[in-house]
Design a protein around this motif. Structure first.
Motif, PDB file in Angstrom:
ATOM      1  N   SER A 255       0.852  -3.540  -7.556  1.00 58.73           N
ATOM      2  CA  SER A 255       0.946  -2.964  -9.728  1.00 58.73           C
ATOM      3  C   SER A 255      -0.047  -1.809  -9.151  1.00 58.73           C
ATOM      4  O   SER A 255       0.627  -0.960  -9.929  1.00 58.73           O
ATOM      5  CB  SER A 255       0.526  -4.445  -9.745  1.00 58.73           C
ATOM      6  N   VAL A 256      -1.140  -2.326  -8.625  1.00 58.42           N
ATOM      7  CA  VAL A 256      -1.765  -0.910  -9.090  1.00 58.42           C
ATOM      8  C   VAL A 256      -1.424   0.372  -8.210  1.00 58.42           C
ATOM      9  O   VAL A 256      -1.839   0.938  -8.844  1.00 58.42           O
ATOM     10  CB  VAL A 256      -3.347  -1.327  -8.151  1.00 58.42           C
ATOM     11  N   MET A 257      -0.721   0.365  -6.943  1.00 59.80           N
ATOM     12  CA  MET A 257      -0.044   1.211  -6.199  1.00 59.80           C
ATOM     13  C   MET A 257       1.013   1.726  -6.762  1.00 59.80           C
ATOM     14  O   MET A 257       1.409   3.487  -7.286  1.00 59.80           O
ATOM     15  CB  MET A 257       0.233   1.271  -5.178  1.00 59.80           C
TER      16      MET A 257
ATOM     17  N   PHE B 189       1.073  -1.314  -0.087  1.00 58.35           N
ATOM     18  CA  PHE B 189       0.096  -0.203  -0.050  1.00 58.35           C
ATOM     19  C   PHE B 189       0.913   1.202  -0.040  1.00 58.35           C
ATOM     20  O   PHE B 189       0.416   2.383  -0.544  1.00 58.35           O
ATOM     21  CB  PHE B 189      -1.146   0.136   0.858  1.00 58.35           C
TER      22      PHE B 189
ATOM     23  N   PRO C 210       5.160  -0.458  -3.210  1.00 58.28           N
ATOM     24  CA  PRO C 210       4.638  -0.171  -4.428  1.00 58.28           C
ATOM     25  C   PRO C 210       6.184  -1.660  -4.100  1.00 58.28           C
ATOM     26  O   PRO C 210       6.083  -2.837  -4.784  1.00 58.28           O
ATOM     27  CB  PRO C 210       4.965  -0.270  -5.592  1.00 58.28           C
TER      28      PRO C 210
ATOM     29  N   GLY D  58       1.395   8.170 -11.795  1.00 56.50           N
ATOM     30  CA  GLY D  58       0.294   9.244 -12.426  1.00 56.50           C
ATOM     31  C   GLY D  58      -0.088  10.154 -11.424  1.00 56.50           C
ATOM     32  O   GLY D  58      -0.743  11.313 -11.795  1.00 56.50           O
ATOM     33  N   GLN D  59       0.676  10.427  -9.716  1.00 58.35           N
ATOM     34  CA  GLN D  59       0.657  11.556  -9.089  1.00 58.35           C
ATOM     35  C   GLN D  59       2.205  12.665  -9.780  1.00 58.35           C
ATOM     36  O   GLN D  59       1.584  13.698  -9.256  1.00 58.35           O
ATOM     37  CB  GLN D  59       0.630  10.898  -7.497  1.00 58.35           C
ATOM     38  N   TYR D  60       2.770  11.689 -10.306  1.00 55.14           N
ATOM     39  CA  TYR D  60       3.942  12.442 -11.005  1.00 55.14           C
ATOM     40  C   TYR D  60       3.973  12.901 -11.881  1.00 55.14           C
ATOM     41  O   TYR D  60       4.940  13.495 -12.574  1.00 55.14           O
ATOM     42  CB  TYR D  60       5.814  11.682 -10.125  1.00 55.14           C
TER      43      TYR D  60
ATOM     44  N   PHE E 207       1.254   2.692 -10.386  1.00 54.97           N
ATOM     45  CA  PHE E 207       0.228   3.188 -11.013  1.00 54.97           C
ATOM     46  C   PHE E 207      -0.313   4.201 -10.691  1.00 54.97           C
ATOM     47  O   PHE E 207      -0.100   5.595 -11.026  1.00 54.97           O
ATOM     48  CB  PHE E 207      -0.259   2.383 -12.177  1.00 54.97           C
ATOM     49  N   VAL E 208      -0.827   4.077  -9.169  1.00 55.89           N
ATOM     50  CA  VAL E 208      -1.585   4.861  -8.521  1.00 55.89           C
ATOM     51  C   VAL E 208      -0.338   6.291  -7.901  1.00 55.89           C
ATOM     52  O   VAL E 208      -0.315   7.927  -8.344  1.00 55.89           O
ATOM     53  CB  VAL E 208      -1.763   4.893  -7.367  1.00 55.89           C
ATOM     54  N   TYR E 209       0.738   5.807  -7.440  1.00 55.53           N
ATOM     55  CA  TYR E 209       1.900   7.101  -7.479  1.00 55.53           C
ATOM     56  C   TYR E 209       1.924   6.988  -8.374  1.00 55.53           C
ATOM     57  O   TYR E 209       2.225   8.750  -8.611  1.00 55.53           O
ATOM     58  CB  TYR E 209       3.027   5.898  -6.714  1.00 55.53           C
TER      59      TYR E 209
END
Ligand SMILES: [Zn+2]
Length: 98
Positions: A87-89, A51, A54, A95-97, A91-93
């Motif tokens: 893996s999901v997190m 979480f 990653p 996406g933030q950068y 791409f989430v992270y």
């Protein structure tokens, strides 16, 4: 079991062949009973880390998954969850950068 090197008949618990000195698979394998007691902390660690970090989720999840195979599947669910969440997190992270 038999020695991989010289073929001598060995005790199933032997870690080294007494005839030729070559290590058996037991040297690297965690004794089954011990493994059952120990559980699969790596899987849980990977699940939690996935979480927040990653990369650690992948590492622990991967280790947990390989350990789960030796532990009658113990921690397999957590390991897979760790890899998926990591893996999901990721791409989430990402996406933030971007
Ligand atoms: Zn041998």
């Amino acid at each position: 079991m038999y020695c991989k090197n010289c073929g001598a008949n060995l005790d199933n618990q032997a870690v080294v062949c007494p005839y030729c000195g070559v290590a058996t698979d037991n040297l690297y394998a965690v004794p089954v009973e011990e493994a059952k007691k120990e559980g699969n902390g790596m899987a849980l660690a990977g699940f939690i880390c996935s979480f927040f970090v990653p990369l650690l989720g992948w590492i622990f999840g991967g280790i947990g998954l390989s350990r789960a195979k030796k532990r009658e599947g113990k921690g397999k669910g957590f390991s897979i969850a760790a890899l998926v969440i990591a893996s999901v997190m990721f791409f989430v992270y990402l996406g933030q950068y971007v």
